[in-house]
Motif scaffolding. Structure first.
Motif, short mmCIF file in Angstrom:
data_model
loop_
_atom_site.label_atom_id
_atom_site.label_comp_id
_atom_site.label_asym_id
_atom_site.label_seq_id
_atom_site.Cartn_x
_atom_site.Cartn_y
_atom_site.Cartn_z
N GLU A 1 0.84 -1.19 0.00
CA GLU A 1 0.00 0.00 0.00
C GLU A 1 0.88 1.24 0.00
OE1 GLU A 1 -2.44 1.84 -0.89
OE2 GLU A 1 -3.90 0.48 0.05
N SER A 2 0.30 2.36 -0.40
CA SER A 2 0.99 3.65 -0.38
C SER A 2 0.79 4.31 0.99
CB SER A 2 0.44 4.56 -1.47
OG SER A 2 -0.94 4.85 -1.22
N LEU A 3 1.55 5.35 1.24
CA LEU A 3 1.41 6.06 2.51
C LEU A 3 0.02 6.67 2.65
CD1 LEU A 3 2.60 7.11 5.14
CD2 LEU A 3 3.53 9.06 3.88
N ILE A 4 -0.46 7.31 1.60
CA ILE A 4 -1.79 7.93 1.69
C ILE A 4 -2.86 6.85 1.83
CG2 ILE A 4 -2.06 8.05 -0.83
CD1 ILE A 4 -3.39 10.57 1.79
N GLY A 5 -2.65 5.70 1.19
CA GLY A 5 -3.61 4.60 1.33
C GLY A 5 -3.67 4.08 2.76
N VAL A 6 -2.50 3.96 3.39
CA VAL A 6 -2.45 3.50 4.78
C VAL A 6 -3.15 4.51 5.69
CG1 VAL A 6 -0.90 3.10 6.74
CG2 VAL A 6 -0.38 2.12 4.51
N LEU A 7 -2.91 5.78 5.44
CA LEU A 7 -3.53 6.82 6.27
C LEU A 7 -5.05 6.75 6.20
CD1 LEU A 7 -1.21 9.86 5.44
CD2 LEU A 7 -1.28 8.56 7.57
N ILE A 8 -5.56 6.59 4.99
CA ILE A 8 -7.02 6.54 4.81
C ILE A 8 -7.61 5.32 5.50
CG2 ILE A 8 -8.85 6.25 3.10
CD1 ILE A 8 -7.12 7.91 1.17
N ASN A 9 -6.94 4.17 5.32
CA ASN A 9 -7.48 2.92 5.86
C ASN A 9 -7.30 2.81 7.37
OD1 ASN A 9 -8.24 2.07 3.28
ND2 ASN A 9 -6.23 1.16 2.89
N MET A 10 -6.10 3.12 7.85
CA MET A 10 -5.79 2.88 9.25
C MET A 10 -6.47 3.88 10.19
SD MET A 10 -4.04 0.19 9.16
CE MET A 10 -2.99 -0.80 8.09
#
Length: 480
Positions: free
Chosen positions: A201-210
């Motif tokens: 995953e990308s950093l922005i993807g992790v931020l959105i999900n986590m």
């Protein structure tokens, strides 16, 4: 154990087990799956139990087994990211004699809590260097700043280190983007392990999900966006309720429990820079999202008769004045001027100067109206410093620009301030000149349909004129 998502709560617990596991006879490690009933029912079952199958007999049987265990047993329930009131079986856990550790990104009251705040800056740099080979001294210097801007979050640091290794960005670009508070450009996916699972995953993807943004209601999202006015300094919770247009404190308390907002013991709330940048990147809020806040600030800026209805809102207005969501620049200047007037009435010259400098120094303004507003503010600042002659000179220049504009109220307001500065500067050629200056403003006001705030400004000019008449022995005219 609480803390931001990906801060290392699970890893910390595993490290604890690795170091102190020999002190326990039994250790059970479970991931919360939406139901403690299902988790506990599965503890004593060889076959996985679904929620529909987790009947009372299975649950009570497993719970009775847990009740026979003492402190030589450790139970870990990971990712318990809900409120204690949201699971029907939470009350059964404190009655157990065995030791139980929950990990959660939420805040809780009434239970023993250990908050994890991230790794040290030096450890963060070393972690990044594990993935980013042979950084230059300049890269290492930038990495220390990047680690801090990432909230010293181990997973985020690992992702960034792997991004650097793959060549998707440079430390220079990362520093620039993070300082700008924009995570959306970090879309390069890398592989990492989270909760024992291999992920890409990308950093922005992790931020959105986590961080669970998808789980937030529209109201909670709006409150989060407006909480940007409480980053540099905390604000009172009751003031936030009034300024955000909320009917109750519940949305704010929900965000406190979810870990987005922090609360002090005296009713103040604040959002960290780290969280504010994530919110700004993910939610991409604009002036429409924060419309209630903008409207109230502009209303207060223009009507001092209501400003105390909202409590102590100085920090809110000071922070909002530099909130980069009001566009275009022409509208941003108008909003900033309303904020300026709030501090002008409070004679807070330091904030007046700061607001003026930040509003105009960062914008290449050239329109006559914007330049006139800039001069109105500069004149007010000089007047607050008792430099009345200089204030008068600047106000005269502003008034000349304003008289060419199609804004009758601004003309009346500016003319009133000009008369006041002329009065205080003792530079009028005659008393008659002062009379005429005040009457000019009053006549401009009389031709307008004024709202409450504008009427207050008109009354201010009339009162000053009456005082001048009284001081020049025209008592009857002053009373009239």
């Amino acid at each position: 154990m609480t803390g931001f998502p990906c801060i290392g709560k699970s890893e910390f617990v595993r490290a604890y087990i690795e170091k102190y596991g020999s002190q326990y006879k039994k250790i059970g490690y479970y991931f919360y799956n939406g139901s403690l009933r299902r988790v506990i029912s599965n503890m004593n079952s060889e076959v996985p139990v679904s929620l529909s199958d987790a009947n009372d007999d299975l649950y009570i049987g497993s719970l009775n087994t847990l009740r026979t265990l003492d402190e030589s047993t450790l139970i870990v329930i990971d990712n318990f990211n809900i409120g204690v009131e949201d699971d029907e079986c939470v009350d059964d856990i404190p009655k157990l004699k065995c030791r139980v550790i929950f990990t959660s990104r939420r805040r809780y009251e009434g239970v023993t809590t250990f908050r994890l705040n991230g790794i040290s800056k030096n450890d963060g740099v070393e972690l990044a260097k594990k993935f980013f080979d042979n950084p230059t001294p300049l890269d290492e210097f930038r990495l220390s700043g990047i680690v801090c801007m990432l909230g010293r979050n181990p997973l985020f640091i690992e992702i960034v280190g792997k991004m650097l290794k793959k060549g998707g960005c440079t430390t220079e670009r990362l520093t620039f983007e993070l300082l700008a508070g924009d995570y959306t450009k970090y879309d390069q996916k890398v592989t990492f392990t989270k909760d024992g699972k291999l992920m890409k995953e990308s950093l922005i993807g992790v931020l959105i999900n986590m961080f669970g943004f998808s789980e937030l209601s529209e109201l909670h999202r709006k409150v989060l966006c407006m909480m940007h006015v409480a980053v540099e300094a905390p604000i009172r919770k009751d003031a936030a309720i009034a300024m955000f247009g909320l009917n109750s404190v519940q949305p704010i308390d929900d965000l406190i429990d979810a870990g987005f907002v922090s609360e002090t013991s005296n009713g103040m709330i604040q959002m960290s820079h780290f969280i504010s940048e994530i919110v700004f990147s993910v939610l991409k809020h604009d002036k429409n999202t924060c419309r209630e806040l903008i409207d109230r600030i502009r209303l207060i800026g223009n009507d001092e008769s209501i400003q105390y209805d909202f409590g102590d809102i100085r920090n809110i207005i000071a922070e909002f004045a530099f909130f980069p969501i009001v566009k275009p620049a022409s509208e941003a200047v108008e909003v900033a001027y309303d904020c300026f007037k709030f501090f002008w009435r409070m004679h807070d010259v330091d904030r007046m100067e700061e607001l003026n400098q930040r509003t105009f120094a960062l914008r290449g303004l050239s329109e006559p109206r914007q330049l006139a507003i800039q001069e109105l503010e500069e004149a007010a600042i000089e007047a607050e410093k008792r430099n009345y002659v200089k204030a008068l000179e600047i106000q005269k220049n502003a008034l000349e620009k304003i008289m060419a504009l199609d804004d009758e109220y601004l003309k009346a307001e500016a003319a009133g301030s000009y008369a006041y500065y002329l009065d205080l500067s003792d530079t009028a050629d005659s008393t008659e000149e002062l009379y005429e200056a005040y009457k000019r403003s009053i006549e401009l006001f009389e031709g307008l349909d004024l709202d409450n705030g504008e009427k207050v400004e008109e009354c201010r000019v009339i009162t000053r004129y009456a005082h001048l008449l009284l001081m020049t022995c025209k008592t009857d005219e002053a009373l009239a």
